[in-house]
Write a protein that holds these residues in place. Structure first.
Motif, mmCIF file in Angstrom:
data_model
loop_
_atom_site.group_PDB
_atom_site.id
_atom_site.type_symbol
_atom_site.label_atom_id
_atom_site.label_comp_id
_atom_site.label_asym_id
_atom_site.label_seq_id
_atom_site.Cartn_x
_atom_site.Cartn_y
_atom_site.Cartn_z
ATOM 1 N N TYR A 500 0.847 -1.201 0.000
ATOM 2 C CA TYR A 500 0.000 0.000 0.000
ATOM 3 C C TYR A 500 0.880 1.249 0.000
ATOM 4 N N ASN A 501 0.600 2.213 -0.865
ATOM 5 C CA ASN A 501 1.361 3.451 -0.966
ATOM 6 C C ASN A 501 0.599 4.558 -0.253
ATOM 7 N N ASP A 502 1.103 4.979 0.919
ATOM 8 C CA ASP A 502 0.421 6.040 1.661
ATOM 9 C C ASP A 502 1.175 7.366 1.586
ATOM 10 N N ASN A 540 1.611 9.536 -9.776
ATOM 11 C CA ASN A 540 0.429 10.063 -9.087
ATOM 12 C C ASN A 540 -0.841 9.786 -9.909
ATOM 13 N N ASP A 576 -8.285 4.515 -2.699
ATOM 14 C CA ASP A 576 -7.793 3.332 -1.981
ATOM 15 C C ASP A 576 -7.258 2.280 -2.952
ATOM 16 N N ARG A 579 -3.882 3.437 -4.431
ATOM 17 C CA ARG A 579 -2.779 3.327 -3.468
ATOM 18 C C ARG A 579 -2.396 1.863 -3.248
ATOM 19 N N ARG A 580 -3.388 0.961 -3.311
ATOM 20 C CA ARG A 580 -3.053 -0.457 -3.196
ATOM 21 C C ARG A 580 -2.307 -0.965 -4.433
ATOM 22 N N ALA A 584 0.568 7.101 -5.593
ATOM 23 C CA ALA A 584 0.123 8.159 -4.683
ATOM 24 C C ALA A 584 -1.153 8.723 -5.298
ATOM 25 N N ASP A 586 -5.159 10.909 -4.963
ATOM 26 C CA ASP A 586 -6.047 11.881 -4.325
ATOM 27 C C ASP A 586 -7.265 12.067 -5.229
#
Length: 660
Positions: A500-502, A540, A576, A579-580, A584, A586
């Motif tokens: 996961y990329n947080d 991104n 979500d 990111r999984r 990155a 938004d």
């Protein structure tokens, strides 16, 4: 530079359009629904005018159908008033139990099934086109009653001009158009009360002779044609005067535009309309009989009545002219009902996929512009085809009205039978709807048989064509939904093994701006296409979505808030997932009616934040492109691409294949 891309020319065009159609309305204005909704008096003007204005042609049609047996006009007036109250009471129950509007279409769909619903909805749509045409044609007939005969050749062009004026007014907004036309309604009410009261109270000496005429006429007909012959004659006149009841359903169909509490506002509006229509139509029959009105070429019966009653008044000719002019002008107000309710029925059917989905969309003025344009164009075509003949149009009009009335009464009868254990007054309500069903079905059958060759066949043909088109459209959307459902089953729950990329988004990294609607296999497919088509290119992902307020969600502040929450939840799922997958991510969103304009603005803002960005969107692609695909599916992706590329943002459309 081409003119269409010239910012100055575009700005001038926007200013002209805003001057004509009005400025945009703010979705997030907390007082928006209050400002746009109608109080009972304005609802009576905007929706009740259709019912009240039918007194300009309905009683006349019935009275003419009596021929030499005019003594029956008294009974005809009484029967008409009683029928108005029965049908109005029945529709008050629809308002109470189906408070979100939609009237006959919603009742038939929920209580009798979607097949009955599409018949009712199609009949209503044709009915509302005919509401516009009949009202405008009768308006022009009334106005031209006082214009020299040599100018009557301009009737048809004038009807088309009035239709265009109403199209513009309604695109500006319902409340605005009603407010402009309200003084006409007030003048009609005042002048017609004067005319009708004068007709009664200055001719009280004729009541006794009228009673004797009734007795002698009845005795004569009993000895010649018999009771059964009198009954058939009466029922024929009663049925051919069915135009009197057109418009009664308008309040239940337009409930969405009522001021809260909507049910009470709608029922009060229904009382205003029923009382005014029953009084006007019933007393008109009485006045026709008291004064012995006979048809005069080039004039309506009401014009003959006004001339006779006001002839002894000071400035009587002017008062008669104002009375009939206001009647004609009220018919123009009545055409409003077609523009108010027609697009709403169309939008309800579009939400259910019987009509192209674009007809559920709202303009920046929060009006159903597409539906208004279609209704207005169809009305102009019918006016040209019939040469503005009220006689031809009223036959077509009455048949479709009573198709919907009959289905509504049948649906409500079933509704109260199902509620017999929980509603102590179910039998009382059921009896009213059964009586209404018998009345409406009787008028429908007699009118169809009597006037089939005089235009009845045409309205049945047009309605049948609309129904057939609805089934073709529904079938296409069903096949497309099945294809999208397969994507959902395949892509909405697939295993991911990446960490996961947080991490927060880096301004200098390459960014994919993906346009999405709800969380679905369609959007996931587009995201995975970006991954496979451009591997290891983007770090991104910013998901962009618009919570589109259409007629289905534009019912109140709570519905809009629920829509916004739903879209936000979908975007959070996309973030979500991204990111999984190691990105990155938004999101950005706004609530609006215009997708292209809003998305373009959001993408420009995101591009300023992340200069190394590219916009991606998916588009349904069919193996064999057919002429109707562009009509049924918005070309939103291509419109956004053109706007963004002109502004210098690279935009990529990724195809989503469909077999339909």
């Amino acid at each position: 530079m081409e003119p269409e891309n010239d910012p100055a020319a575009s700005s001038i065009f926007q200013k002209i359009a805003q001057a004509v159609f009005g400025s945009p309305k703010l979705i997030k204005d907390p007082h928006l629904f209050h400002k746009m909704s109608l109080i009972p008096i304005l609802a009576w003007v905007g929706l009740g005018a259709d019912g009240l204005s039918s007194s300009a042609y309905g009683p006349e049609e019935a009275f003419r159908a009596l021929g030499q047996h005019t003594y029956l006009a008294i009974l005809l007036g009484l029967a008409t008033a009683v029928t108005v109250f029965i049908i109005s009471y029945a529709y008050s129950r629809i308002i109470e139990h189906f408070p979100h509007g939609g009237g006959g279409y919603i009742v038939a769909t929920h209580m009798l099934g979607e097949k009955a619903g599409v018949v009712s909805g199609s009949a209503l749509l044709v009915d509302y086109v005919l509401t516009i045409t009949v009202s405008i044609a009768a308006c022009v007939d009334a106005m031209f009653s006082y214009i020299p005969h040599q100018f009557h050749q301009y009737k048809v062009p004038f009807t088309c001009f009035l239709a265009v004026v109403l199209i513009v007014l309604n695109i500006r907004g319902v409340k605005e158009s009603i407010s402009i036309l309200a003084p006409i309604f007030a003048i009609f009410v005042v002048t017609h009360i004067l005319m009708l009261l004068d007709g009664i109270f200055t001719h009280t000496d004729r009541f006794a002779p009228l009673a004797r005429d009734f007795q002698s006429g009845l005795h004569h007909d009993l000895s010649t044609i018999g009771f059964f012959g009198i009954l058939l004659l009466f029922m024929r006149a009663y049925s051919l005067g069915g135009g009197t009841y057109t418009g009664i359903e308008a309040v239940s169909n337009g409930l969405q535009i009522m001021r809260e509490p909507r049910v009470q506002t709608g029922k009060r509006t229904m009382v205003y309309m029923a009382t005014s229509l029953a009084f006007t139509a019933g007393v008109l029959f009485l006045c026709y009989s008291l004064i012995g009105i006979r048809p005069v070429e080039g004039k309506t019966l009401n014009a003959v009545l006004a001339d006779g009653l006001f002839s002894d008044w000071p400035m009587g000719h002017a008062i008669a002219f104002i009375t009939i002019f206001s009647e004609g002008a009220l018919l123009l107000v009545a055409a409003q009902t077609g523009f108010v309710d027609g697009p709403r029925v169309m939008a309800n059917m579009a939400v259910d996929s019987w009509f192209p989905h674009r007809f559920a969309a709202l303009s920046v003025r929060l009006t159903m512009r597409n539906g208004i344009m279609l209704m207005g164009t169809a009305a102009i075509a019918l006016l040209l085809y019939t040469r503005g003949s009220v006689d031809a149009l009223i036959v077509m009009y009455s048949i479709n009205v009573f198709v919907t009335f009959s289905l509504s009464q049948l649906g409500m009868s079933r509704f109260f039978i199902q509620r017999r254990r929980e509603d102590p007054k179910w039998l009382q309500h059921l009896s009213v709807h059964l009586v209404g069903l018998v009345i409406c079905a009787t008028i429908l059958v007699i009118t169809t048989v009597e006037k089939f060759a005089e235009g009845g066949w045409l309205t049945l043909l047009i309605t049948s064509v609309v129904i057939a088109l609805c089934y073709l459209i529904k079938g296409h959307y069903t096949r497309v939904r099945q294809g999208i459902a397969q994507l959902d089953e395949t892509l909405l729950d697939f295993p991911i093994t990446r960490p996961y990329n947080d991490a927060p988004l880096n301004r200098n990294d390459t960014t994919a701006i993906q346009l999405v609607s709800g969380y679905s296999g369609f959007g996931v497919h587009t995201l995975l296409s970006i991954l496979t088509t451009f591997p290891k290119t983007y770090k991104n992902v910013v998901f962009v979505s618009v919570a589109v307020v259409d007629s289905g969600s534009f019912k109140g502040a709570e519905e809009v808030e629920a829509l916004e929450a739903s879209v936000k939840a979908g975007l959070e799922k996309y973030v979500d997932l991204a990111r999984r997958l190691g990105f990155a991510a938004d999101y950005r969103m706004e609530v609006a009616t215009d997708v292209v304009e809003t998305v373009t603005g959001i993408c420009k803002q995101v591009h300023e934040e992340y200069p190394r960005s590219v916009v991606f969107t998916g588009q349904l692609t069919f193996r064999l492109e057919k002429f109707y695909h562009r009509m049924l599916h918005n070309e939103t992706a291509f419109a956004i691409q053109r706007r963004l590329q002109w502004d210098g943002l690279t935009t990529v459309i990724l195809p989503i294949r469909m077999r339909s």
